[in-house]
Design a protein around this motif. Structure first.
Motif, PDB file in Angstrom:
ATOM      1  N   PRO A 225      -5.470   4.704  -5.616  1.00 11.68           N
ATOM      2  CA  PRO A 225      -4.436   5.501  -5.250  1.00 11.68           C
ATOM      3  C   PRO A 225      -3.502   6.417  -6.551  1.00 11.68           C
ATOM      4  CG  PRO A 225      -3.908   3.225  -5.593  1.00 11.68           C
ATOM      5  CD  PRO A 225      -5.539   3.299  -5.796  1.00 11.68           C
TER       6      PRO A 225
ATOM      7  N   GLY B 124       2.975   5.994  -3.726  1.00  8.67           N
ATOM      8  CA  GLY B 124       3.073   4.718  -3.278  1.00  8.67           C
ATOM      9  C   GLY B 124       4.239   4.492  -2.490  1.00  8.67           C
ATOM     10  N   THR B 125       5.278   5.175  -2.359  1.00 11.82           N
ATOM     11  CA  THR B 125       6.295   5.158  -1.634  1.00 11.82           C
ATOM     12  C   THR B 125       6.031   6.039  -0.332  1.00 11.82           C
ATOM     13  OG1 THR B 125       7.748   4.678  -3.392  1.00 11.82           O
ATOM     14  CG2 THR B 125       9.040   5.314  -1.283  1.00 11.82           C
ATOM     15  N   PHE B 126       6.183   5.409   0.734  1.00  8.67           N
ATOM     16  CA  PHE B 126       6.148   6.204   2.134  1.00  8.67           C
ATOM     17  C   PHE B 126       7.694   6.315   2.808  1.00  8.67           C
ATOM     18  CE2 PHE B 126       2.157   4.819   1.065  1.00  8.67           C
ATOM     19  CZ  PHE B 126       0.958   5.547   1.802  1.00  8.67           C
TER      20      PHE B 126
ATOM     21  N   GLN C  43       6.631   0.303   0.578  1.00  9.44           N
ATOM     22  CA  GLN C  43       5.653   0.567  -0.467  1.00  9.44           C
ATOM     23  C   GLN C  43       4.277   0.260  -0.178  1.00  9.44           C
ATOM     24  OE1 GLN C  43       6.793   1.985  -3.752  1.00  9.44           O
ATOM     25  NE2 GLN C  43       8.655   2.037  -2.620  1.00  9.44           N
TER      26      GLN C  43
ATOM     27  N   TRP D  23       0.237   0.526  -1.793  1.00 12.51           N
ATOM     28  CA  TRP D  23      -0.663   0.581  -2.809  1.00 12.51           C
ATOM     29  C   TRP D  23      -2.120   0.589  -2.276  1.00 12.51           C
ATOM     30  CZ3 TRP D  23       0.182   3.986  -6.679  1.00 12.51           C
ATOM     31  CH2 TRP D  23      -0.724   3.770  -7.742  1.00 12.51           C
ATOM     32  N   ASP D  24      -2.722   1.415  -1.611  1.00 14.70           N
ATOM     33  CA  ASP D  24      -3.857   1.684  -1.119  1.00 14.70           C
ATOM     34  C   ASP D  24      -4.780   2.646  -1.415  1.00 14.70           C
ATOM     35  OD1 ASP D  24      -2.389  -0.488   0.499  1.00 14.70           O
ATOM     36  OD2 ASP D  24      -3.670  -0.077   2.363  1.00 14.70           O
TER      37      ASP D  24
ATOM     38  N   SER E 221      -2.674   6.111  -0.323  1.00 14.76           N
ATOM     39  CA  SER E 221      -1.358   6.448  -1.383  1.00 14.76           C
ATOM     40  C   SER E 221      -1.851   7.405  -2.379  1.00 14.76           C
ATOM     41  CB  SER E 221      -0.965   4.906  -2.147  1.00 14.76           C
ATOM     42  OG  SER E 221      -0.712   4.134  -1.283  1.00 14.76           O
ATOM     43  N   SER E 222      -1.848   8.722  -1.837  1.00 15.16           N
ATOM     44  CA  SER E 222      -2.406   9.776  -2.715  1.00 15.16           C
ATOM     45  C   SER E 222      -2.365  11.073  -1.625  1.00 15.16           C
ATOM     46  CB  SER E 222      -3.695   9.633  -3.038  1.00 15.16           C
ATOM     47  OG  SER E 222      -4.056  10.925  -3.698  1.00 15.16           O
TER      48      SER E 222
ATOM     49  N   GLN F  53       1.165  12.247   1.910  1.00 18.73           N
ATOM     50  CA  GLN F  53       0.057  11.128   2.366  1.00 18.73           C
ATOM     51  C   GLN F  53      -0.297  11.525   3.722  1.00 18.73           C
ATOM     52  OE1 GLN F  53       3.216  10.012   1.841  1.00 18.73           O
ATOM     53  NE2 GLN F  53       3.322   8.296   0.227  1.00 18.73           N
TER      54      GLN F  53
END
Length: 434
Positions: A248, A253-255, A263, A265-266, A292-293, A331
């Protein structure tokens, strides 16, 4: 190439004002202005305020409720899969319900025709017995995030083997014949390709020769363990790929969805393959991204499938073969590839279906929002392209408002879970979905 979220959003506004979409022109894709996507909507197939789960008997339902094995407010669907049987106009629809924690009586289900108070009833697949041990019997299913049905009528099921990061069973892969329900392939991952108590296998992607139904390799995304496991079916061997590109990114990391945030973190979550024989592509590629990217990655299949390259715990192995195609600025969750080389994904912000022609550079001007729907496309975690009874491609999408399930909580007076569809031709050409 680095494109910030500001540039991305600027591009989206341009697309909206110009009503630009990707269209098929003489077998190729080109920008087609004048098509207003705001008038379109995906066709509704299934909606539910909460999942209505069926049981073998009312007594069994009461038993799992009393034992804490069923919490009706804690079942969240993640994936949808669809199969048209022998030209039947009405397909079989399957849904996964992962065991993020306790309280999920079964993890893979099919949609019935029985309508209940909160929505259409689901039933365990392939049977209730496959799920009822909750990890005590590793010959069943423990927790399933996603599946893939191939064109030869087999469902490939990736079982993470864990519940709330407790590894009850080794991660395993099943292939079931949908006609008979029988197991046609089974593989348990060896311990050196997963991280006990950390790994969470969430997506299978198969490489298959449709002419003879032979599956060469299966690619399995480990979203929490931040890697991809490659399984050579004929050799019955597997290896792990893990490096900075499968991880990630700290900025994503925040959606944020519909005014709420949570949050995650995948790492690696979605994978797609270059279609067979696609003009202009000399070598097939594996396209993938982390949840998470905003990076879109690719690597040649010939490299991925060469097990001798991937040494255990070597994060530099094959590193120069990875290609950072570009960045989205947001994302994406699930992804799917059309036969003509259109890569679609469920974009988080804005809630939409994003399209990119893999023949073009991965830049904002070459991306298009096919459908944007703030209400009905909140966290599209399931996305499949399947062939219908006429042999035409259809997009199927499952959304689940995960920002509420993982945040403030779901309001069960509202519709939370949706399955929607649209023909790929109609979707890419701005035509009505129904």
């Amino acid at each position: 190439m680095d494109y910030s979220s500001m540039n991305y959003q600027h591009c989206i506004r341009i697309i909206a004002l110009a009503s630009c979409l990707i269209a098929i022109v003489a077998g190729q894709y080109a920008t087609a202005p004048g098509i207003g996507y705001h008038s379109k909507a995906l066709e509704r197939v299934f909606e539910a305020r909460n999942l209505e789960l069926g049981f073998p008997t009312p007594k069994e339902r009461e038993r799992v409720l009393r034992a804490g094995l069923y919490d009706p407010d804690n079942v969240v669907p993640i994936d949808v899969d669809v199969y048209y049987t022998h030209g039947d106009k009405t397909p079989s629809i399957f849904v996964t319900i992962p065991r993020f924690t306790k309280g999920v009586p079964y993890s893979l289900a099919y949609v019935t025709n029985e309508v209940r108070e909160n929505g259409t009833e689901l039933r365990a697949y392939p049977s209730y017995d496959w799920h009822q041990s909750h990890g005590a019997d590793c010959n069943g299913l423990t927790s399933v995030y996603r599946t893939q049905i191939d064109e030869c009528g087999r469902m490939w099921i990736l079982d993470s083997g864990e519940i709330d990061f407790v590894q009850h069973c080794p991660p395993q892969l099943y292939a079931l014949d949908l006609a008979s329900g029988g197991v046609v392939h089974h593989y348990r991952l060896p311990q050196d390709v997963y991280k006990t108590g950390v790994s969470r296998f969430v997506t299978p992607t198969i490489e298959m020769d449709a002419k003879n139904c032979d599956v060469g390799h299966v690619y399995m995304a480990d979203s929490i363990g931040d890697g991809i496991v490659v399984y050579d079916v004929a050799a019955q061997k597997s290896w792990r790929i893990e490096n900075k590109y499968t991880y990630p990114h700290p900025d994503f990391g925040t959606f944020k969805i519909a005014g709420e945030s949570f949050q995650l973190w995948d790492g690696s979550v979605a994978m797609s393959l270059t279609p067979h024989g696609l003009a202009g592509h000399l070598e097939r590629m594996l396209y993938f991204h982390s949840l998470s990217s905003d990076w879109q990655m690719a690597i040649p299949l010939s490299v991925v499938n060469n097990g001798s390259i991937w040494k255990r715990n070597d994060v530099s192995a094959g590193l120069d073969q990875f290609v950072l195609l570009g960045k989205r600025g947001s994302q994406c969750v699930a992804a799917a590839m059309s036969e003509t080389g259109m890569l679609l994904c469920g974009l988080v912000q804005p809630p939409s279906i994003l399209a990119w022609n893999i023949r073009q550079s991965y830049t904002p001007e070459n991306m298009a929002l096919l459908i944007e729907d703030e209400q009905r496309l909140q966290f599209v975690s399931g996305l499949k392209i399947v062939r219908n009874h006429e042999g035409k491609e259809e997009l199927w999408a499952l959304s689940n408002r995960l920002q509420k399930a993982f945040g403030t909580g779901l309001n069960f007076k509202e519709v939370n879970y949706r399955i929607q569809k649209c023909g790929i031709y109609e979707l890419l050409n701005g035509l009505p979905c129904h």
